[in-house]
Design an enzyme around this catalytic site. Structure first.
Site, PDB file in Angstrom:
ATOM      1  CG  ASP A   1      -1.930   1.059   1.266  1.00  0.00           C
ATOM      2  OD1 ASP A   1      -2.757   1.062   0.346  1.00  0.00           O
ATOM      3  OD2 ASP A   1      -1.931   1.904   2.183  1.00  0.00           O
TER       4      ASP A   1
ATOM      5  CD  GLU B   1      -2.140   2.336  -3.691  1.00  0.00           C
ATOM      6  OE1 GLU B   1      -3.060   3.085  -4.042  1.00  0.00           O
ATOM      7  OE2 GLU B   1      -1.519   2.500  -2.635  1.00  0.00           O
TER       8      GLU B   1
HETATM    9  C1  NOJ Z   1      -4.585   2.784  -1.044  1.00  0.00           C
HETATM   10  C2  NOJ Z   1      -5.725   1.870  -0.683  1.00  0.00           C
HETATM   11  O1  NOJ Z   1      -6.078   1.115  -1.816  1.00  0.00           O
HETATM   12  C3  NOJ Z   1      -6.843   2.759  -0.209  1.00  0.00           C
HETATM   13  O2  NOJ Z   1      -8.042   2.043  -0.056  1.00  0.00           O
HETATM   14  C4  NOJ Z   1      -6.406   3.423   1.071  1.00  0.00           C
HETATM   15  O3  NOJ Z   1      -7.410   4.340   1.465  1.00  0.00           O
HETATM   16  C5  NOJ Z   1      -5.096   4.182   0.893  1.00  0.00           C
HETATM   17  N1  NOJ Z   1      -4.127   3.444   0.161  1.00  0.00           N
HETATM   18  C6  NOJ Z   1      -4.491   4.543   2.242  1.00  0.00           C
HETATM   19  O4  NOJ Z   1      -3.999   3.398   2.869  1.00  0.00           O
END
Ligand code: NOJ
Length: 545
Positions: free
Chosen positions: A219, A278
């Site tokens: 993440d 991500e």
């Molecule tokens: C990306 C995640 O996919 C999302 O759902 C989240 O709110 C943010 N990162 C913060 O962790």
């Protein structure tokens, strides 16, 4: 497509006769499970690990190579579980560690790998570390980003950074100090300059790797390191530039050294464990940095997701994506939807048109070289739910923008499994209502009725994923564009596969395209000619030149 190896079993060490590394991630189809909305095993209206376990057979039949589970850790749920209060445990509402172990073993038994989310940029404000920081215990604030404020009495935030969810990225404590949170105030950012933070996350990763998970979706992988001195961004509306321009809190060079250390950790385990970033870097070239040979294996390609439905934009993004990842020898990933984005049936126009386009997009996407992510419900053709009542909304974006942005809950509505049942089979009979209501007309789109309809969205996905597994041209490799009429995309994958997509408003006549393998809508063909209707894609088998 290269031969796939059988997924490892739950224990970390491979059998002595294990095949040589397959680099399975290069063409894997990976299915995102948003755990709280997938299947409710214990009847509390919230999806859980038991529910996931009960549906693994469905996923194996769909033909996916791996699943990615969104966070299932203990969490006060200020951001759907991306606010983790304990990294080595399972939220009791979602199951137990034994459920997690069983899930991994059962998925492996069905030939699927398991990726889990890791959230390293921030913890929950209920994490014991943050509780210690609030009490200002010795060294505790060094694990987060605490700063004095600016202006008279330090009443202004330390800089002008904005939270991704709206409002300033800083919150002041009663004792006058400010702490940084790029997301909600309940998600304080960790200080990755602190070796204790690094050591802790390596240990957390080992914990899950020892249980047998096949890797991590990382993440906010571009957020852990901030620009030296935390300089002002210098403008407002910073998040509008996410993925388009440099920002002082994302995509700093320092993150790569952390990712390299994780790659070494992953490589020290047998069984080809992977990391998926991500990231929202400002260019495809910056994205490629995350998948250099000594960093992570994949990064989500959100430029593809963001592209408009049109031949020009899609061709441009496909070319740019492949060129960038080719430079570093990494596979490209193709993502159409996830739990943070408006579902693509809706983005592509909604209703019949959006559905038709989403079916065509499935065949386009699954024909591209590289790895494909499917977001749960995408294979059912689910749209975004746009009319959830205010009182059920949970996304911090809704609250932090005072309702101006309704947030992401509309893409997180529970999955309908059975047509006629209460809660559409999401929960067992007699269970509590689901945490977000399922639209009354989703019975038709439920799994069971779709399984029985050969022309259903689900059967299109099942056929396409299965063909992708067995056809030697699909999966990893290269593609070649062919000249084609305006608003169409034609390309070949060798040996012997032609993909044709009509994104325009008029039917297009194809001359001797080959033998039809699969089409997203009805196809008229007389053997020599075929008519590709608007918003339709088709795969053809033909003799290679
Ligand atoms: C990306 C995640 O996919 C999302 O759902 C989240 O709110 C943010 N990162 C913060 O962790």
């Amino acid at each position: 497509m290269t031969q796939r190896s059988v997924a490892p079993c739950a224990v970390p060490s491979p059998a002595p006769s294990a095949p040589p590394p397959s680099e399975w991630w290069r063409d894997a189809v990976i299915y995102e499970i948003y755990v709280r909305s997938f299947a409710d095993g214990n009847g509390d209206g919230m999806g859980d690990l038991l529910g996931v376990r009960s549906r693994l057979r469905y996923l194996a039949d769909l033909g996916v190579d791996a699943v990615w589970l969104t966070p299932f850790y203990p969490s006060p749920l200020h951001d759907g579980g991306y606010d983790v209060s304990s990294y080595r445990a399972v939220d009791p509402r979602l199951g137990t560690l034994d459920d997690a172990r069983a899930l991994v073993a059962e998925a492996h038994g069905l030939g699927m790998r398991v990726l889990i989310d890791i959230v390293p940029n921030h913890t929950s404000s209920e994490h014991p570390w943050f509780a210690q920081a609030l009490r200002d215990e010795p060294g505790a604030r060094e694990r987060y980003v605490f700063r004095p404020g600016r202006g008279e009495d330090g009443a202004q935030p330390p800089n002008d950074w904005e939270s991704s969810f709206g409002g300033p990225a800083w919150t002041r404590l009663p004792d006058g100090m400010w702490y940084l949170h790029l997301f909600a105030p309940e998600q304080p950012d960790l200080n990755w300059e602190n070796p204790e933070v690094r050591a802790e996350f390596e240990d957390v990763m080992r914990f899950w790797l020892d249980i047998g998970v096949d890797g991590f979706r990382v993440d906010v992988a571009h957020g852990m390191v901030k620009a030296e001195g935390l300089p002002d961004a210098g403008f407002t509306g910073q998040l509008k530039l996410l993925g388009r321009a440099p920002l002082p809190f994302f995509d700093q060079d320092g993150v790569h050294e952390i990712l390299r250390s994780w790659r070494r950790l992953l490589d020290s385990y047998p069984g080809e464990r992977i990391g998926v970033a991500e990231v929202w870097p400002p260019s495809p070239a910056r994205l490629a940095n995350y998948v250099r040979p000594d960093e992570l294996h994949q990064a989500f390609n959100f430029n593809y997701l963001a592209a408009e439905w049109g031949a020009g934009p899609l061709r441009q993004v496909v070319d740019a994506s492949i060129a960038a990842t080719d430079l570093v020898g990494a596979p490209t990933t193709w993502v159409l939807s996830n739990h943070d984005q408006v579902r693509h049936v809706t983005r592509y126009g909604g209703g019949r048109r959006g559905t038709r386009r989403a079916r065509a997009a499935a065949l386009l996407t699954l024909a591209l070289p590289g790895s494909v992510y499917i977001y749960q419900g995408e294979e059912l053709g689910l749209p975004e739910v746009l009319d959830l009542p205010d009182e059920v909304l949970q996304d911090p974006i809704f609250f932090r923008t005072a309702g101006a942005d309704r947030g992401r809950d509309g893409s997180r509505v529970p999955i309908p499994w059975a047509g006629g049942e209460s809660s559409f089979g999401f929960s067992p009979p007699g269970a509590d209502p689901s945490w977000l209501p399922i639209p009354r007309d989703w019975g038709r789109q439920a799994v069971i009725p779709q399984l029985g309809d050969p022309r259903s969205f689900l059967n299109l996905y099942r056929n396409a994923v299965r063909l992708r597994r067995t056809h030697p041209a699909l999966g990893r490799g290269t593609m070649r564009w062919l000249d084609s009429p305006p608003e169409t995309l034609f390309f070949t994958r060798e040996p012997g596969l032609l993909c044709t997509v009509n994104l325009g408003a008029d039917p297009v006549v194809l001359e001797s395209p080959g033998t039809l393998l699969l089409a997203s809508s009805d196809m008229r063909s007389n053997g020599l000619q075929a008519v590709l209707e608007p918003d339709t894609a088709a795969w053809w088998s033909r003799t290679s030149p």
